[in-house]
Design a protein around this motif. Structure first.
Motif, short mmCIF file in Angstrom:
data_model
loop_
_atom_site.label_atom_id
_atom_site.label_comp_id
_atom_site.label_asym_id
_atom_site.label_seq_id
_atom_site.Cartn_x
_atom_site.Cartn_y
_atom_site.Cartn_z
N LYS A 20 -13.73 6.24 -3.35
CA LYS A 20 -12.93 5.07 -3.73
C LYS A 20 -12.93 4.95 -5.24
O LYS A 20 -13.95 5.18 -5.89
CB LYS A 20 -13.50 3.79 -3.10
N GLN A 47 -4.97 6.54 0.65
CA GLN A 47 -4.01 5.48 0.38
C GLN A 47 -4.40 4.75 -0.90
O GLN A 47 -5.54 4.81 -1.36
CB GLN A 47 -3.95 4.50 1.54
N VAL A 48 -3.42 4.08 -1.44
CA VAL A 48 -3.67 3.13 -2.52
C VAL A 48 -3.49 1.75 -1.91
O VAL A 48 -2.39 1.39 -1.47
CB VAL A 48 -2.72 3.33 -3.71
N HIS A 59 -0.96 8.11 -9.41
CA HIS A 59 -2.39 8.32 -9.14
C HIS A 59 -2.58 9.23 -7.93
O HIS A 59 -3.52 10.05 -7.90
CB HIS A 59 -3.09 6.98 -8.91
N VAL A 60 -1.73 9.09 -6.92
CA VAL A 60 -1.82 9.96 -5.75
C VAL A 60 -1.58 11.41 -6.15
O VAL A 60 -2.31 12.32 -5.73
CB VAL A 60 -0.80 9.52 -4.68
N ALA A 62 1.22 3.72 -8.44
CA ALA A 62 0.32 4.19 -7.38
C ALA A 62 0.62 5.64 -7.03
O ALA A 62 -0.29 6.45 -6.81
CB ALA A 62 0.46 3.30 -6.14
N LEU A 105 -7.73 3.31 -4.98
CA LEU A 105 -7.35 4.61 -4.43
C LEU A 105 -8.47 5.11 -3.53
O LEU A 105 -9.62 5.24 -3.96
CB LEU A 105 -7.11 5.60 -5.56
N SER A 161 0.84 -1.20 0.00
CA SER A 161 0.00 0.00 0.00
C SER A 161 0.87 1.25 0.00
O SER A 161 2.06 1.19 0.33
CB SER A 161 -0.92 0.01 1.23
#
Length: 383
Positions: free
Chosen positions: A52, A32-33, A66-67, A63, A42, A13
């Motif tokens: 979500k 978080q992912v 994407h954040v 990840a 995500l 994660s």
């Protein structure tokens, strides 16, 4: 007004937090992912709203992209002056939060073989953050730092002494989590802070720590993040003779053995189903039950061992994803620990209440907050 970003890359994660910079950083949003790999999700928490979204994130680097995209709309008017990173391995020298200069990054890269599920991704996160926020201070907080100062007998292996001098020793991990929990205890229960604590950080990665007067005196994890408790995909304690057997008799290459011990063992290897404790608890497969049996047995055994290190126990504290949320696992771990005056209230346990104990030894559930420890370190560096 300026902002602080925290990045905490785990084995499965990536947690993140956005804070307004202040002496006690003010959390604006976090998320978080989860389940990095085939089923990445995500999760973004902004005040009362929780969203979500399934994302394509086979690796932590994806990840992180994407954040960054999810954070972009929230950064308007909030320049990021500091980014804090959880770094799993700091070796012998990095014992406090440190500015992540080029020389420091090169030194930390030498620990990649000791934490291959984490360290390379931690450092990749630093490079990505440096690109995204070139003017921000980058600060590393080390999971190993909390355990520096162990008594020598808890730090060494019975190997030729030269190896200890070279750095082959017990480092301990999950130190950022333990620092947060001991801080809560010091603030909220000052008398207990002086006592003998066993903190169980149970998640996809898992360890326990013996603490007295807020100081680590023993840990289940050692030279690498493989030792001690069984984990999601990591083996935990293993006879080194097994590794020698795999190399010399089974003809496995060192990299094959490493891949198996880190990524194919633990709950996943024992069950043959999954590394997810939630799925194992829901399964009626006998191998799922046996995997849980082993996990619980080893946890109970380590509590006894760490109690011996401390010369007694005043509190058992659960944290981490499993420790905070899996009431059946907590219940089963404490079965048979009545000799340590450890008992729990079933109703309080099901509620994940802070105090779940009924014996003279306190049993507690305290959600950990590694990101807040990291944000505080960044504020100190900026100040």
């Amino acid at each position: 007004m300026s902002g602080i970003l925290t990045l905490n890359t785990g084995s499965s994660s990536l947690k993140f937090g956005l804070y307004r910079d202040a002496p006690e950083p003010d959390l604006l949003l976090h998320g978080q992912v989860d389940e990095i790999g085939d089923n990445a999700l995500l999760i973004l928490n902004t005040g009362e709203e929780r969203t979500k979204q399934k994302v394509a994130a086979p690796k932590p680097a994806a990840a992180l992209e994407h954040v960054m995209q999810a954070l972009a709309p929230h950064l308007s008017g909030l320049p990021i002056h500091g980014v804090g990173h959880r770094i799993v391995h700091g070796g012998m020298d990095f014992t406090k939060p440190t500015l992540l200069t080029g020389d420091v990054m090169a030194a930390l890269a030498r620990f990649n073989p000791l934490a291959p599920l984490h360290q390379p991704h931690n450092l990749a996160g630093v490079e990505a953050a440096r690109t995204a926020f070139p003017d921000a201070v980058q600060v590393g907080c080390f999971d190993t730092a909390f355990h520096r100062g162990h008594p020598w007998v808890n730090d060494t292996f019975a190997l030729p002494r030269a190896f200890y001098d070279e750095g082959v020793r017990r480092y301990g991990f999950h130190g950022v989590s333990y620092e947060y929990i001991t801080g809560v205890i010091k603030t909220t229960y000052p008398d207990l802070h002086k006592g003998r604590l066993v903190i169980a950080h149970l998640g996809n990665g898992a360890s326990m720590c013996a603490i007295t007067n807020g100081k680590s005196v023993g840990s289940t994890m050692g030279f690498s993040a493989l030792d001690g408790l069984p984990m999601g995909t990591r083996c935990g304690q293993i006879d080194p003779g097994v590794v020698l057997y795999l190399l010399t008799q089974k003809g496995m290459a060192p990299l094959e053995v490493m891949e198996m011990l880190y990524s194919q063992s633990g709950l996943l290897g024992l069950s043959g189903i999954t590394s997810d404790m939630r799925a194992l608890l829901a399964s009626d497969d006998p191998q799922a039950r046996e995997a849980i049996d082993y996990y619980v047995f080893r946890a109970r055994r380590e509590i006894g061992a760490l109690t011996a290190v401390l010369g007694g126990i005043d509190a058992l504290i659960f944290c981490g994803g499993i420790g905070e949320n899996a009431a059946p696992i907590r219940s089963r771990i404490v079965e048979g620990l009545e000799y340590l005056n450890i008992k729990i209230d079933p109703a309080q346990n099901l509620r994940n209440a802070r105090d779940i104990g009924t014996g003279s030894t306190r049993v507690m559930v305290i959600p950990t907050d590694e990101e807040r420890i990291i944000a505080r370190a960044v504020h100190a560096a900026i100040s």
